[in-house]
Design a protein around this motif. Structure first.
Motif, PDB file in Angstrom:
ATOM      1  N   ASP A 196       0.837  -1.210   0.000  1.00 34.13           N
ATOM      2  CA  ASP A 196       0.000   0.000   0.000  1.00 34.13           C
ATOM      3  C   ASP A 196       0.869   1.257   0.000  1.00 34.13           C
ATOM      4  O   ASP A 196       0.536   2.259  -0.642  1.00 34.13           O
ATOM      5  N   ARG A 197       1.982   1.201   0.731  1.00 33.72           N
ATOM      6  CA  ARG A 197       2.900   2.346   0.793  1.00 33.72           C
ATOM      7  C   ARG A 197       3.468   2.644  -0.595  1.00 33.72           C
ATOM      8  O   ARG A 197       3.543   3.794  -1.023  1.00 33.72           O
ATOM      9  N   VAL A 198       3.854   1.588  -1.300  1.00 36.12           N
ATOM     10  CA  VAL A 198       4.421   1.763  -2.635  1.00 36.12           C
ATOM     11  C   VAL A 198       3.389   2.338  -3.593  1.00 36.12           C
ATOM     12  O   VAL A 198       3.677   3.266  -4.362  1.00 36.12           O
ATOM     13  N   GLU A 199       2.171   1.814  -3.562  1.00 34.68           N
ATOM     14  CA  GLU A 199       1.128   2.314  -4.457  1.00 34.68           C
ATOM     15  C   GLU A 199       0.859   3.790  -4.197  1.00 34.68           C
ATOM     16  O   GLU A 199       0.722   4.580  -5.136  1.00 34.68           O
ATOM     17  N   ARG A 200       0.788   4.163  -2.953  1.00 36.20           N
ATOM     18  CA  ARG A 200       0.544   5.563  -2.602  1.00 36.20           C
ATOM     19  C   ARG A 200       1.703   6.448  -3.057  1.00 36.20           C
ATOM     20  O   ARG A 200       1.511   7.512  -3.636  1.00 36.20           O
ATOM     21  N   PHE A 201       2.923   5.979  -2.836  1.00 38.87           N
ATOM     22  CA  PHE A 201       4.099   6.752  -3.194  1.00 38.87           C
ATOM     23  C   PHE A 201       4.172   6.969  -4.701  1.00 38.87           C
ATOM     24  O   PHE A 201       4.381   8.097  -5.172  1.00 38.87           O
ATOM     25  N   VAL A 202       4.011   5.906  -5.470  1.00 41.88           N
ATOM     26  CA  VAL A 202       4.117   6.019  -6.921  1.00 41.88           C
ATOM     27  C   VAL A 202       3.019   6.923  -7.475  1.00 41.88           C
ATOM     28  O   VAL A 202       3.262   7.735  -8.374  1.00 41.88           O
ATOM     29  N   SER A 203       1.816   6.820  -6.934  1.00 44.97           N
ATOM     30  CA  SER A 203       0.725   7.658  -7.417  1.00 44.97           C
ATOM     31  C   SER A 203       0.982   9.131  -7.111  1.00 44.97           C
ATOM     32  O   SER A 203       0.627  10.014  -7.901  1.00 44.97           O
ATOM     33  N   MET A 204       1.636   9.427  -5.991  1.00 48.30           N
ATOM     34  CA  MET A 204       1.921  10.816  -5.618  1.00 48.30           C
ATOM     35  C   MET A 204       2.928  11.470  -6.546  1.00 48.30           C
ATOM     36  O   MET A 204       2.944  12.692  -6.688  1.00 48.30           O
ATOM     37  N   LEU A 205       3.776  10.680  -7.164  1.00 47.11           N
ATOM     38  CA  LEU A 205       4.796  11.238  -8.043  1.00 47.11           C
ATOM     39  C   LEU A 205       4.180  12.006  -9.219  1.00 47.11           C
ATOM     40  O   LEU A 205       4.800  12.919  -9.766  1.00 47.11           O
ATOM     41  N   ASP A 206       2.972  11.618  -9.597  1.00 46.17           N
ATOM     42  CA  ASP A 206       2.284  12.286 -10.702  1.00 46.17           C
ATOM     43  C   ASP A 206       1.257  13.300 -10.207  1.00 46.17           C
ATOM     44  O   ASP A 206       0.417  13.752 -10.987  1.00 46.17           O
ATOM     45  N   CYS A 207       1.350  13.627  -8.928  1.00 45.00           N
ATOM     46  CA  CYS A 207       0.397  14.577  -8.357  1.00 45.00           C
ATOM     47  C   CYS A 207       1.141  15.587  -7.491  1.00 45.00           C
ATOM     48  O   CYS A 207       1.174  15.475  -6.264  1.00 45.00           O
ATOM     49  N   PRO A 208       1.756  16.588  -8.111  1.00 41.86           N
ATOM     50  CA  PRO A 208       2.542  17.567  -7.362  1.00 41.86           C
ATOM     51  C   PRO A 208       1.727  18.395  -6.377  1.00 41.86           C
ATOM     52  O   PRO A 208       2.298  19.042  -5.503  1.00 41.86           O
ATOM     53  N   THR A 209       0.395  18.365  -6.515  1.00 41.52           N
ATOM     54  CA  THR A 209      -0.455  19.110  -5.577  1.00 41.52           C
ATOM     55  C   THR A 209      -0.846  18.268  -4.364  1.00 41.52           C
ATOM     56  O   THR A 209      -1.575  18.743  -3.491  1.00 41.52           O
ATOM     57  N   ASP A 210      -0.383  17.034  -4.313  1.00 40.50           N
ATOM     58  CA  ASP A 210      -0.699  16.189  -3.157  1.00 40.50           C
ATOM     59  C   ASP A 210      -0.170  16.865  -1.892  1.00 40.50           C
ATOM     60  O   ASP A 210       0.958  17.365  -1.871  1.00 40.50           O
ATOM     61  N   PRO A 211      -0.965  16.906  -0.822  1.00 39.76           N
ATOM     62  CA  PRO A 211      -0.529  17.554   0.427  1.00 39.76           C
ATOM     63  C   PRO A 211       0.803  17.040   0.952  1.00 39.76           C
ATOM     64  O   PRO A 211       1.509  17.755   1.669  1.00 39.76           O
TER      65      PRO A 211
END
Length: 263
Positions: free
Chosen positions: A196-211
């Motif tokens: 789950d940590r990896v999925e969240r991390f990888v998805s955040m890489l394409d979302c610079p507005t993520d908190p």
């Protein structure tokens, strides 16, 4: 270097005496894992042995001194965990722990744990052991005394596992190590939450507005250009999930600097 040791015996904890059942409850409270599943339990045992015998040894002092980067530690810790897990699987086969249930450990003789301890000590402290960073274990210490301190630490921690098995049974000893892994390895490969940590991390890489990246994505901007292997999101995800020790030094450093451990 941490002075946290493996559990030995049935010490009281906040007025509760540790038993197999209490340790199982502690594990279930922290993660969605059934400690009755032998494979799942051995995953946690591999983590617990790695953090106590390897990471919380002079190796962590060398890391703090700058001899090893955070990226190096991620590769070293995950590689050690994987190698110990393989040895646990071999140990289970050798000593006929063939049931899928960890209850089968109750019938295992303590001599088998002594054999396991000796096997892991020999492997962990071999100076010529090749590390995923390209160096050998013998390349890390700057003196014979440092190498000896590392060997002493490894031997002490594995001896504690043997003592626990001697006094309270093999299953209790392994459950205690497994319970500790959940407290100290929550951001590590093979932990039940790692996927789950990896999925969240990888998805955040394409979302610079993520908190997670802070105001205006400043934290992400400060990381600089992504290495090619980070730009390959599918490949990065696969490497992090299956073999993070195989990441190159630049990628491992970028990923740890990005804060995968804090996700």
């Amino acid at each position: 270097m941490s002075n946290q040791d493996m559990f030995v015996g049935r010490q009281p904890m906040s007025g509760v005496t540790l038993t197999d059942e209490v340790l199982e409850s502690l594990i279930r409270m922290q993660v969605d894992v059934d400690p009755g599943d032998l494979s799942a339990l051995l995953d946690l045992v591999a983590l617990g042995i790695t953090v106590n015998a390897w990471r919380n040894s002079p190796v962590e002092d060398w890391h703090a001194e700058g001899r090893l980067s955070d990226g190096d530690m991620m590769r070293l810790n995950s590689h050690t965990t994987q190698a110990i897990r393989r040895r646990l699987a071999g140990w289970a086969i050798e000593f006929n722990v063939s049931s899928a249930s960890s209850s089968s450990l109750a019938a295992v003789d303590v001599e088998s744990v002594r054999a396991l301890s000796a096997l892991l000590i020999r492997w962990l402290v071999r100076p010529d052991r090749k590390l995923p960073t390209g160096m050998t274990l013998g390349d890390l210490p700057r003196s014979k005394a440092e190498m000896e301190a590392c060997k002493e630490h490894v031997s002490l921690q594995l001896d504690l596992l043997v003592r626990s098995a001697e006094t309270q049974g093999v299953r209790f000893g392994l459950l205690s190590v497994a319970a500790q892994s959940l407290m100290f390895c929550s951001s590590w490969w093979l932990h039940p939450t790692w996927a789950d940590r990896v999925e969240r991390f990888v998805s955040m890489l394409d979302c610079p507005t993520d908190p997670f990246w802070g105001e205006g994505g400043n934290r992400l901007k400060k990381l600089g250009a992504e290495p090619a292997s980070v730009q390959d999101r599918s490949g990065l995800r696969s490497s992090l999930l299956t073999a993070p020790w195989e990441l190159d030094a630049t990628t491992a450093k970028w990923v740890t600097n990005a804060g995968i451990g804090a996700v």
